[in-house]
Write a protein that holds these residues in place. Structure first.
Motif, PDB file in Angstrom:
ATOM      1  N   ASN A  18       0.849  -1.184   0.000  1.00 34.62           N
ATOM      2  CA  ASN A  18       0.000   0.000   0.000  1.00 34.62           C
ATOM      3  C   ASN A  18       0.890   1.241   0.000  1.00 34.62           C
ATOM      4  O   ASN A  18       1.764   1.372   0.857  1.00 34.62           O
ATOM      5  N   PRO A  19       0.688   2.175  -0.937  1.00 32.96           N
ATOM      6  CA  PRO A  19       1.588   3.325  -1.012  1.00 32.96           C
ATOM      7  C   PRO A  19       1.267   4.427  -0.015  1.00 32.96           C
ATOM      8  O   PRO A  19       0.101   4.681   0.316  1.00 32.96           O
ATOM      9  N   ALA A  20       2.313   5.080   0.448  1.00 24.71           N
ATOM     10  CA  ALA A  20       2.184   6.279   1.276  1.00 24.71           C
ATOM     11  C   ALA A  20       3.312   7.231   0.892  1.00 24.71           C
ATOM     12  O   ALA A  20       4.470   6.815   0.798  1.00 24.71           O
ATOM     13  N   LEU A  21       2.974   8.476   0.656  1.00 26.39           N
ATOM     14  CA  LEU A  21       3.984   9.499   0.412  1.00 26.39           C
ATOM     15  C   LEU A  21       4.409  10.067   1.757  1.00 26.39           C
ATOM     16  O   LEU A  21       3.563  10.432   2.589  1.00 26.39           O
ATOM     17  N   VAL A  22       5.709  10.131   1.991  1.00 29.25           N
ATOM     18  CA  VAL A  22       6.239  10.660   3.247  1.00 29.25           C
ATOM     19  C   VAL A  22       6.960  11.966   2.948  1.00 29.25           C
ATOM     20  O   VAL A  22       7.920  11.994   2.167  1.00 29.25           O
ATOM     21  N   VAL A  23       6.493  13.045   3.561  1.00 23.49           N
ATOM     22  CA  VAL A  23       7.050  14.379   3.369  1.00 23.49           C
ATOM     23  C   VAL A  23       7.671  14.826   4.686  1.00 23.49           C
ATOM     24  O   VAL A  23       6.964  14.991   5.680  1.00 23.49           O
ATOM     25  N   VAL A  24       8.994  14.994   4.697  1.00 27.02           N
ATOM     26  CA  VAL A  24       9.691  15.456   5.899  1.00 27.02           C
ATOM     27  C   VAL A  24       9.839  16.966   5.790  1.00 27.02           C
ATOM     28  O   VAL A  24      10.647  17.475   5.003  1.00 27.02           O
ATOM     29  N   GLU A  25       9.047  17.666   6.575  1.00 31.86           N
ATOM     30  CA  GLU A  25       9.018  19.125   6.467  1.00 31.86           C
ATOM     31  C   GLU A  25      10.252  19.749   7.113  1.00 31.86           C
ATOM     32  O   GLU A  25      10.726  19.280   8.148  1.00 31.86           O
ATOM     33  N   PRO A  26      10.761  20.845   6.542  1.00 34.71           N
ATOM     34  CA  PRO A  26      11.881  21.550   7.158  1.00 34.71           C
ATOM     35  C   PRO A  26      11.425  22.310   8.401  1.00 34.71           C
ATOM     36  O   PRO A  26      10.241  22.614   8.559  1.00 34.71           O
ATOM     37  N   GLU A  27      12.374  22.596   9.277  1.00 33.26           N
ATOM     38  CA  GLU A  27      12.054  23.358  10.478  1.00 33.26           C
ATOM     39  C   GLU A  27      11.544  24.745  10.098  1.00 33.26           C
ATOM     40  O   GLU A  27      12.014  25.361   9.147  1.00 33.26           O
ATOM     41  N   GLY A  28      10.550  25.190  10.856  1.00 32.43           N
ATOM     42  CA  GLY A  28      10.049  26.544  10.675  1.00 32.43           C
ATOM     43  C   GLY A  28       9.082  26.731   9.530  1.00 32.43           C
ATOM     44  O   GLY A  28       8.666  27.860   9.255  1.00 32.43           O
ATOM     45  N   VAL A  29       8.701  25.643   8.852  1.00 25.52           N
ATOM     46  CA  VAL A  29       7.773  25.774   7.736  1.00 25.52           C
ATOM     47  C   VAL A  29       6.394  26.171   8.255  1.00 25.52           C
ATOM     48  O   VAL A  29       5.967  25.752   9.334  1.00 25.52           O
ATOM     49  N   SER A  30       5.699  26.993   7.499  1.00 27.88           N
ATOM     50  CA  SER A  30       4.363  27.453   7.895  1.00 27.88           C
ATOM     51  C   SER A  30       3.332  26.850   6.951  1.00 27.88           C
ATOM     52  O   SER A  30       3.014  27.423   5.905  1.00 27.88           O
TER      53      SER A  30
END
Length: 245
Positions: A19-31
């Protein structure tokens, strides 16, 4: 920069399906707001998108492609563990909306999490007469909704065949539903190997006690397609990259 990778959880023995899942690792301080994350997940159409909001503390939010945030999800969390391992940042705990989840990746590549089965959606379970009947289904039997249908393949070995649909929330067939399999393992009170979905993805579920269940499976990771990159980049201002060398 924003890391963005696509993982498939609950692969079969040949390394296929899952089963697919997209994983997005957000940068610090992103709004980025919850509404923006959900809108992206809905547009992408991937079964689950996991946003790692705080990598140091393992804080994540999971959003489905059917317009809802997911409080707890087996396949997206296992996918996240695998992606973070590939990125060189292994984790022992992830915290989605439901609460902290213990997790690990074994040396043989199996990924595991441990959590209360009650955190799952209230899936129903319908036992059917044979795996062949389940294989022949194109939808749930009349009168069923939010249901995992299942049958024994080998009762002694704890191996079952299962498929799942949830029409009332606009969710089509789920190729590999870990949370419903956790509930089934707890209901039956035994370790299970679940051959799941139309394609036959493999899920392992092991009751720890009368509350918690271990959920396991194998995962693969790949680069998303250019269209997915473009939509993620639009949200994060083009600060998106794939797998590190």
């Amino acid at each position: 920069m924003t890391d963005c990778l696509l993982a498939h959880a609950f692969m079969n023995a040949d390394g296929s399906f899952g089963n697919p899942a997209l994983v997005v690792v957000e940068p610090e301080g992103v709004s980025v707001t919850r509404e923006q994350r959900q809108a992206l997940a809905t547009r992408l159409g991937i079964p689950a998108v996991v946003f790692v909001q705080n990598l140091a503390h393992g804080i994540v939010s999971i959003h489905g492609n059917y317009g809802q945030e997911i409080q707890f999800g087996g396949h997206p969390l296992l996918a996240t563990v695998e992606v973070l391992h590939r990125l060189g940042t292994p984790v022992k705990e992830l915290t989605p909306a439901a609460g902290p989840v213990n997790c690990r990746r074994d040396p043989d590549g199996m990924v595991w999490l441990k959590a209360p089965a009650a955190w799952s959606k209230p899936w129903r379970h319908l036992e059917m007469e044979s795996p062949a009947i389940i294989d022949s289904l194109t939808e749930l039997p009349p009168g069923e909704d939010f249901t995992q249908v299942w049958a024994w393949m080998n009762r002694e070995a704890g191996k079952v065949r299962a498929r799942l649909w949830a029409p009332r929330i606009g969710k089509g067939e789920d190729e590999a539903c870990g949370s419903a399999s956790m509930l089934l393992a707890l209901k039956l009170g035994r370790d299970l190997e679940v051959v799941h979905g139309q394609q036959g993805s493999i899920i392992f579920a092991k009751p720890v006690d009368d509350v918690e269940v271990e959920l396991g499976g194998r995962c693969t990771v790949e680069e998303p397609d250019p269209a997915t990159y473009a939509q993620v980049a639009e949200l994060y201002g083009d600060r998106v990259k794939g797998q590190r060398s």
